[in-house]
Design a protein around this motif. Structure first.
Motif, PDB file in Angstrom:
ATOM      1  N   ASP A 807       0.853  -1.195   0.000  1.00  0.00           N
ATOM      2  CA  ASP A 807       0.000   0.000   0.000  1.00  0.00           C
ATOM      3  C   ASP A 807       0.888   1.242   0.000  1.00  0.00           C
ATOM      4  O   ASP A 807       1.259   1.769   1.049  1.00  0.00           O
ATOM      5  N   ALA A 808       1.263   1.693  -1.168  1.00  0.00           N
ATOM      6  CA  ALA A 808       2.189   2.829  -1.287  1.00  0.00           C
ATOM      7  C   ALA A 808       1.592   4.116  -0.738  1.00  0.00           C
ATOM      8  O   ALA A 808       2.319   5.047  -0.386  1.00  0.00           O
ATOM      9  N   SER A 809       0.259   4.195  -0.662  1.00  0.00           N
ATOM     10  CA  SER A 809      -0.364   5.414  -0.148  1.00  0.00           C
ATOM     11  C   SER A 809      -0.188   5.565   1.361  1.00  0.00           C
ATOM     12  O   SER A 809      -0.381   6.651   1.902  1.00  0.00           O
ATOM     13  N   ARG A 810       0.157   4.442   2.047  1.00  0.00           N
ATOM     14  CA  ARG A 810       0.360   4.493   3.508  1.00  0.00           C
ATOM     15  C   ARG A 810       1.717   3.875   3.834  1.00  0.00           C
ATOM     16  O   ARG A 810       1.807   2.734   4.271  1.00  0.00           O
ATOM     17  N   PRO A 811       2.823   4.608   3.581  1.00  0.00           N
ATOM     18  CA  PRO A 811       4.157   4.047   3.776  1.00  0.00           C
ATOM     19  C   PRO A 811       4.504   3.777   5.239  1.00  0.00           C
ATOM     20  O   PRO A 811       5.455   3.078   5.523  1.00  0.00           O
ATOM     21  N   LYS A 812       3.773   4.373   6.179  1.00  0.00           N
ATOM     22  CA  LYS A 812       4.075   4.162   7.603  1.00  0.00           C
ATOM     23  C   LYS A 812       2.852   3.542   8.291  1.00  0.00           C
ATOM     24  O   LYS A 812       2.302   4.075   9.250  1.00  0.00           O
ATOM     25  N   TYR A 813       2.423   2.398   7.782  1.00  0.00           N
ATOM     26  CA  TYR A 813       1.256   1.735   8.359  1.00  0.00           C
ATOM     27  C   TYR A 813       1.730   0.558   9.209  1.00  0.00           C
ATOM     28  O   TYR A 813       2.173  -0.468   8.693  1.00  0.00           O
ATOM     29  N   LEU A 814       1.680   0.722  10.527  1.00  0.00           N
ATOM     30  CA  LEU A 814       2.074  -0.348  11.450  1.00  0.00           C
ATOM     31  C   LEU A 814       0.896  -1.274  11.689  1.00  0.00           C
ATOM     32  O   LEU A 814      -0.197  -0.836  12.054  1.00  0.00           O
ATOM     33  N   LEU A 815       1.104  -2.560  11.484  1.00  0.00           N
ATOM     34  CA  LEU A 815       0.045  -3.531  11.751  1.00  0.00           C
ATOM     35  C   LEU A 815      -0.144  -3.695  13.262  1.00  0.00           C
ATOM     36  O   LEU A 815       0.831  -3.723  14.013  1.00  0.00           O
ATOM     37  N   PRO A 816      -1.385  -3.809  13.709  1.00  0.00           N
ATOM     38  CA  PRO A 816      -1.598  -4.162  15.125  1.00  0.00           C
ATOM     39  C   PRO A 816      -1.155  -5.602  15.366  1.00  0.00           C
ATOM     40  O   PRO A 816      -1.133  -6.424  14.452  1.00  0.00           O
ATOM     41  N   TYR A 817      -0.800  -5.901  16.595  1.00  0.00           N
ATOM     42  CA  TYR A 817      -0.346  -7.254  16.920  1.00  0.00           C
ATOM     43  C   TYR A 817      -1.475  -8.265  16.741  1.00  0.00           C
ATOM     44  O   TYR A 817      -2.642  -8.000  17.063  1.00  0.00           O
ATOM     45  N   GLU A 818      -1.092  -9.439  16.221  1.00  0.00           N
ATOM     46  CA  GLU A 818      -1.966 -10.610  16.186  1.00  0.00           C
ATOM     47  C   GLU A 818      -1.343 -11.695  17.063  1.00  0.00           C
ATOM     48  O   GLU A 818      -0.154 -11.620  17.393  1.00  0.00           O
ATOM     49  N   PRO A 819      -2.121 -12.703  17.479  1.00  0.00           N
ATOM     50  CA  PRO A 819      -1.538 -13.749  18.342  1.00  0.00           C
ATOM     51  C   PRO A 819      -0.276 -14.371  17.781  1.00  0.00           C
ATOM     52  O   PRO A 819       0.649 -14.701  18.525  1.00  0.00           O
ATOM     53  N   SER A 820      -0.194 -14.541  16.449  1.00  0.00           N
ATOM     54  CA  SER A 820       0.987 -15.149  15.849  1.00  0.00           C
ATOM     55  C   SER A 820       2.207 -14.240  15.907  1.00  0.00           C
ATOM     56  O   SER A 820       3.328 -14.691  15.702  1.00  0.00           O
ATOM     57  N   HIS A 821       1.980 -12.943  16.200  1.00  0.00           N
ATOM     58  CA  HIS A 821       3.097 -11.998  16.258  1.00  0.00           C
ATOM     59  C   HIS A 821       3.781 -11.981  17.622  1.00  0.00           C
ATOM     60  O   HIS A 821       4.857 -11.392  17.749  1.00  0.00           O
ATOM     61  N   LEU A 822       3.177 -12.547  18.636  1.00  0.00           N
ATOM     62  CA  LEU A 822       3.689 -12.431  19.998  1.00  0.00           C
ATOM     63  C   LEU A 822       4.321 -13.738  20.467  1.00  0.00           C
ATOM     64  O   LEU A 822       3.663 -14.778  20.495  1.00  0.00           O
ATOM     65  N   LEU A 823       5.607 -13.661  20.814  1.00  0.00           N
ATOM     66  CA  LEU A 823       6.240 -14.800  21.477  1.00  0.00           C
ATOM     67  C   LEU A 823       5.771 -14.856  22.927  1.00  0.00           C
ATOM     68  O   LEU A 823       5.518 -15.912  23.477  1.00  0.00           O
ATOM     69  N   PHE A 824       5.670 -13.678  23.532  1.00  0.00           N
ATOM     70  CA  PHE A 824       5.103 -13.542  24.867  1.00  0.00           C
ATOM     71  C   PHE A 824       4.392 -12.205  24.923  1.00  0.00           C
ATOM     72  O   PHE A 824       4.941 -11.181  24.512  1.00  0.00           O
ATOM     73  N   GLY A 825       3.166 -12.187  25.409  1.00  0.00           N
ATOM     74  CA  GLY A 825       2.406 -10.944  25.453  1.00  0.00           C
ATOM     75  C   GLY A 825       1.932 -10.606  26.842  1.00  0.00           C
ATOM     76  O   GLY A 825       1.426 -11.470  27.556  1.00  0.00           O
ATOM     77  N   ILE A 826       2.121  -9.348  27.230  1.00  0.00           N
ATOM     78  CA  ILE A 826       1.513  -8.900  28.485  1.00  0.00           C
ATOM     79  C   ILE A 826       0.003  -8.855  28.272  1.00  0.00           C
ATOM     80  O   ILE A 826      -0.494  -8.929  27.145  1.00  0.00           O
ATOM     81  N   GLU A 827      -0.718  -8.741  29.345  1.00  0.00           N
ATOM     82  CA  GLU A 827      -2.175  -8.882  29.276  1.00  0.00           C
ATOM     83  C   GLU A 827      -2.801  -7.916  28.273  1.00  0.00           C
ATOM     84  O   GLU A 827      -3.636  -8.319  27.448  1.00  0.00           O
ATOM     85  N   GLU A 828      -2.390  -6.663  28.300  1.00  0.00           N
ATOM     86  CA  GLU A 828      -2.989  -5.663  27.433  1.00  0.00           C
ATOM     87  C   GLU A 828      -2.756  -6.004  25.963  1.00  0.00           C
ATOM     88  O   GLU A 828      -3.673  -5.956  25.139  1.00  0.00           O
ATOM     89  N   ASP A 829      -1.513  -6.361  25.613  1.00  0.00           N
ATOM     90  CA  ASP A 829      -1.200  -6.687  24.224  1.00  0.00           C
ATOM     91  C   ASP A 829      -1.873  -7.982  23.788  1.00  0.00           C
ATOM     92  O   ASP A 829      -2.308  -8.117  22.638  1.00  0.00           O
ATOM     93  N   GLN A 830      -1.955  -8.944  24.699  1.00  0.00           N
ATOM     94  CA  GLN A 830      -2.546 -10.219  24.346  1.00  0.00           C
ATOM     95  C   GLN A 830      -4.043 -10.067  24.057  1.00  0.00           C
ATOM     96  O   GLN A 830      -4.569 -10.635  23.100  1.00  0.00           O
ATOM     97  N   LEU A 831      -4.732  -9.296  24.903  1.00  0.00           N
ATOM     98  CA  LEU A 831      -6.162  -9.067  24.673  1.00  0.00           C
ATOM     99  C   LEU A 831      -6.382  -8.333  23.357  1.00  0.00           C
ATOM    100  O   LEU A 831      -7.302  -8.655  22.592  1.00  0.00           O
ATOM    101  N   SER A 832      -5.527  -7.344  23.099  1.00  0.00           N
ATOM    102  CA  SER A 832      -5.649  -6.597  21.841  1.00  0.00           C
ATOM    103  C   SER A 832      -5.396  -7.506  20.641  1.00  0.00           C
ATOM    104  O   SER A 832      -6.110  -7.440  19.639  1.00  0.00           O
TER     105      SER A 832
END
Length: 1000
Positions: A807-832
């Motif tokens: 998506d060249a129109s959004r060069p700084k688009y950070l994806l939100p975390y998904e479960p597969s992205h976290l090796l270990f997640g604190i409660e807030e990040d895991q729920l998100s």
């Protein structure tokens, strides 16, 4: 020999005359005090009828196989064909009670006192344990104390001499082996059940051995060996006949259990409910003043917090529940009534959960000079309170530390308070959490919320004496987890979650009160490796063998030689061992154990708590250099004087044998102190970091992080300037290489981050720094312990860059975390993260590629409705707060949720599958499924179910890799095991460590 027999018979005859006189006097007293009690029309049954027609048949029925796929029993001596063990058990009890009514009468109290002696509160304790009875029997039998028979009774847990283990661990069985060769009579005696009761009343009223000896001589002269054996079991209150008091109560009268719950009186149950057609009415079924009742108990946590809360039936209008700290004390009920006939005008009574009267200890009035509590309660009750019943916990409070002291010190503190009522050390404090009776009105049918209002309107806190136990209102599971972290930090017992809309249910464990305890500690690492220095012989099915072990820490007091090193006792462990573990220990230590001699303890090798007092003294010991090292895990470390180290592990559980270690490489005393100090320092640093971060956020000042210029790792792709700006302004700390979906070493990951606008630093002190890792080295483990941030997989970096390029129109688009992205997640990040994908695992924010869609279809689970009928067995609750599951196979898998993988099929098999295929693997899975259900576990057909604790893999391992990949993203990763784990846990009647059963 004949002369000895004549002397014994003369002594017995004289005692018999004394006994008859005692019975006559006692009957007159009963008729005066209880004129309306039922009277039997005939003599009570002979004592031997108890075991011949009741105990022995029940035990035979108990020994029958009761597995999940057991065929119905054929025609037998105790019932017709096609009866379950439960039905056979009821038939045996019904026949005995019916016979009693017909041949004796309506007063079954004498029989029930011997059938369920542990429920008889009217007869005081005998003050006799196994060793005391053994000493008396040695004198009665007039045998040498060094003989095999005397040795067997005095050392009843140890294997017998001549390498025999007969009846080891069963004291009554050991006594039978000795008595049957020296019995005065071969046939049953003439004593009736009433006779035995009268003699036991006399036995309970004396405490000196010289007074107890004549009574045992009388028993011995008039009973055969089997009668004596059952008599000993009654005295020890260790019946274990295969039926609980609930079974006897239900068959005797429909309201018997209910009356026992509100009165704790076996006598009332028998004397007021002798007619099954007359039912309890109105006020007869409620709690009453100065009458001990069986309190409500908290259920054990078996499910996730979501499941616990769902069972409390929260609604949108009322979604509140209460959180209380679980106290480490003794459950106590206080009864208070105004009574002008006593000094001070107020009378008190205290009872424990087991209906033991503690009024003598805590006081019976405001002016009781021998009380440890009531003399301080003049201002505890508000004006207008005439009578009240309070439910709470009696704890020991340290006036110096201003903290709760472990439960074992309660009685000592109370006795000390009696002598010094204003002491500044430890004192008993009553924490009240419920009010069940107020001004002549029972409150058990009111909700907890209403009862709490009554409590707060009736009681004034008396600091450090009687206090209302605080609670916190909550409406989400996040608040439970927050409070649980607090109690872990304070080394507390845990939490109790309560439903404020619930009524009070006597003698019940249900989902309205659920206790939550902390998981096993992690601050000292996953496990502790300690040397076995002593052993304790077991009882029951572990009789004759070592069933638990004393472990110690090496205390270095000089150069490295065993002669200058002593092992200090640290803890006892007996849970988690499988039969093969015991066998391995026996094989490797055979011939190395030495009987512990209290007069000559091996002080050059081992020091116990209390030194010369020899606390936690083992039956046998072993030279540490000849011993083994065991790994254990535990809930926490707690101070104690029972072990030489002055601290011990709470709830230790065996994990595995460390055959790769010896006494020199095991944990030392200093090593543990270092671990303990580091853990405490880390906790303190965490507090300081939190304070510093708050200050930094308040000033909104930013410090530019240190940039790492280079690395020694080889980089295949040189730095070529930014490719996107997706990580602009962000700082990363790379801990490991990337393993998937493409392998990249640390240097390559760092260059990739810098190429896309990010910065790299060598440490991660700031919470805003993102930590990247694809496996768990020590540095990652340390972050997981602190739980101050999440650890992100390199996959997130690749996905963010790919999405920005797409998506060249959004060069700084950070994806939100998904479960597969976290090796270990604190409660807030895991729920998100959980909210960023749908129930099939599809991302809401990331474009799906064709290959990604294929993978999604491949791992997509079959959606099934949860089966509410999986739990096919319920078990009556034991008396203790902690249920002993050793003898209850129906509770082995309590709280376990299992997914069974059948290779190409994702569903749990039904009976017809087995019949149609007949394959060995499917049969094994089918049996394992039923064993889990029979053991109070739950099976689940959906691998994505968040409640799954274990995944069972059959011999078909084709999906092993896929399943591991699918469950790796879960917050709490289930353990993968083979069907052998289910079978071994069922055989050993305990949950075993899963590592040895991991499928390969």
């Amino acid at each position: 020999m004949a002369r000895v027999r004549d002397i014994r018979m003369q002594d017995a005859d004289a005692a018999e005359e004394e006994r008859k006189q005692y019975i006559g006097e006692n009957l007159k007293e009963l008729d005066t005090n209880y004129p309306n009690r039922p009277h039997n029309h005939s003599k009570t049954l002979p004592f031997h009828e108890l075991y011949s027609s009741l105990f022995n048949p029940l035990n035979e029925n108990k020994k029958k196989p009761t597995g999940p796929v057991q065929a119905r029993r054929k025609q037998g001596p105790h019932g017709p064909a096609n009866l379950s063990p439960h039905e056979v058990r009821r038939n045996i009890v019904e026949r005995f009670i019916s016979r009693w009514r017909n041949e004796v009468g309506n007063d079954i109290y004498p029989a029930f006192r011997l059938i369920v002696p542990e429920k008889d509160r009217d007869r005081s304790m005998y003050g006799l344990k196994e060793k005391a009875i053994a000493k008396i029997l040695i004198k009665v039998l007039r045998i040498d104390r060094n003989s095999d028979g005397a040795y067997g009774m005095l050392n009843w847990k140890l294997p017998g001499r001549n390498s025999t283990t007969a009846n080891a661990g069963d004291f009554a069985g050991r006594c039978y082996e000795v008595l049957k060769g020296r019995q005065m009579r071969s046939s049953p005696g003439l004593y009736t059940i009433g006779d035995v009761n009268e003699m036991l009343n006399r036995l309970s009223a004396i405490s000196k051995e010289e007074e107890q000896l004549p009574l045992f001589q009388q028993f011995y002269s008039h009973m055969n060996a089997e009668e004596m054996t059952w008599l000993i079991r009654i005295i020890l209150r260790q019946m274990k006949v295969g039926a609980t008091e609930k079974t006897f109560f239900d068959i005797w009268h429909p309201d018997a259990e209910q009356l026992f719950n509100i009165s704790s009186s076996l006598r009332r149950v028998c004397w007021e409910l002798y007619d099954p057609t007359l039912r309890l009415q109105g006020s007869e079924v409620g709690v009453a003043l100065m009458q001990c009742f069986q309190p409500q108990l908290a259920q054990f946590q078996e499910h996730t917090f979501d499941k616990v809360l769902s069972k409390m039936h929260l609604t949108e209008d009322d979604n509140v529940f209460w959180i209380e700290e679980k106290l480490d004390g003794e459950r106590m009920q206080l009864h208070m009534v105004q009574d002008e006939s006593v000094a001070g005008g107020v009378r008190f009574n205290f009872w424990s959960r087991k209906a033991k009267d503690y009024t003598y200890l805590y006081g019976n009035g405001l002016q009781d000079e021998n009380s440890a509590l009531t003399r301080h309660l003049r201002k505890a009750f508000k004006d207008g309170v005439r009578n009240i019943i309070l439910d709470g916990e009696m704890i020991t409070w340290s006036m110096e530390q201003k903290a709760i002291v472990p439960f074992g010190t309660l009685k000592t503190a109370a006795l000390s308070e009696q002598k010094n009522p204003y002491g500044l050390t430890n004192r008993p404090v009553f924490r009240v959490f419920d009010c069940l009776f107020l001004n002549d009105t029972p409150l058990t049918k009111y909700t907890l919320r209403d009862r709490r209002r009554a409590l707060e309107s009736s009681i004034e806190n008396v600091p450090d004496r009687l206090e209302i136990h605080p609670y916190q209102q909550a409406s989400s599971k996040k608040e439970i987890e927050t409070e649980l972290r607090k109690v872990v930090a304070d080394s507390s017992e845990g939490l109790v979650i309560k439903n404020p809309r619930s009524i009070y249910r006597l003698n019940s464990r249900n989902d309205d009160w659920v206790k939550v305890k902390p998981e096993y500690m992690s601050e000292f690492g996953e496990e502790l490796d300690c040397v076995v220095i002593g052993g304790y012989y077991g009882s029951g099915h572990r009789g004759g063998n070592l069933s638990s072990f004393l472990c110690g820490l090496r205390f270095d007091s000089g150069p490295k030689s065993l002669s200058t090193q002593v092992f200090h006792s640290f803890f006892k462990v007996g849970g988690g061992f499988a039969a093969q573990d015991y066998a391995e220990i026996r094989e490797r230590t055979e011939g190395k154990w030495v009987t512990w001699d209290p007069k000559k303890p091996p002080k050059h090798l081992i020091e116990l708590g209390g030194l010369d007092k020899q606390y936690e003294r083992p039956d046998v010991y072993i030279n540490p250099r000849d011993s083994l090292v065991v790994s254990v895990k535990a809930a926490s470390v707690t101070p104690t004087d029972q072990f030489r180290t002055q601290f011990t592990l709470r709830f230790p559980r065996f994990k595995k044998l460390r055959l790769d270690k010896d006494w020199e490489s095991a944990l030392t005393y200093q090593g543990f102190l270092d671990l303990k100090h580091n853990a405490e320092q880390e906790q303190q640093e965490k507090k300081f970091e939190l304070m510093a971060n708050r200050k930094q956020r308040s000033t909104r000042s930013r410090k530019r992080p240190l940039i790492v210029a280079g690395t020694n790792e080889r980089v295949e792709t040189p730095y070529a300037g930014p490719q996107t700006r997706v990580f602009e302004g962000m700082t990363f700390h790379v801990l490991t290489e990337a393993l998937k979906p493409q392998k990249r070493n640390k240097a390559e990951l760092e260059q990739l981050i810098k190429s896309n606008g990010g910065n790299i630093i060598a440490n991660a002190r700031d919470e805003k720094i993102i930590c990247i890792a694809d496996r768990r080295p020590l540095a990652v483990a340390a972050i997981e312990k602190r739980q101050d941030r999440s650890v992100v997989r390199p996959l997130w970096l690749f996905d963010c860059i790919a999405q920005s390029n797409a998506d060249a129109s959004r060069p700084k688009y950070l994806l939100p975390y998904e479960p597969s992205h976290l090796l270990f997640g604190i409660e807030e990040d895991q729920l998100s993260a959980d909210n960023n994908i749908d129930k099939y695992g599809d991302s809401y924010a990331r474009d799906l590629t064709p290959d990604g869609l294929k993978e999604l279809f491949r791992v997509m689970p079959k959606m099934e409705e949860e089966d509410d009928d999986d739990e096919v067995m319920d078990v009556d609750d034991a008396e203790g707060d902690e249920i002993d599951m050793g003898g209850l196979p129906g509770c082995v898998f309590r709280g376990v949720v299992v997914y069974f993988d059948n290779g190409s099929s994702d569903t749990v098999m039904e009976d017809e599958d087995v019949c149609s295929t007949g394959k060995e693997d499917k049969l094994s899975m089918f049996l394992a499924t039923n064993i889990v259900r029979f053991g109070s576990g739950r099976t689940c057909g959906d691998l994505d179910d968040c409640n799954i604790t274990h995944v069972v893999i059959g011999k078909d391992r084709s999906r092993l890799k896929d399943i591991r990949s699918q469950i790796s993203h879960k917050t709490k990763v289930p353990r993968m095991v083979t069907t052998e784990w289910i079978q071994e846990c069922w055989t050993e009647k305990t949950l075993l460590d899963e590592e040895r059963f991991t499928p390969q």
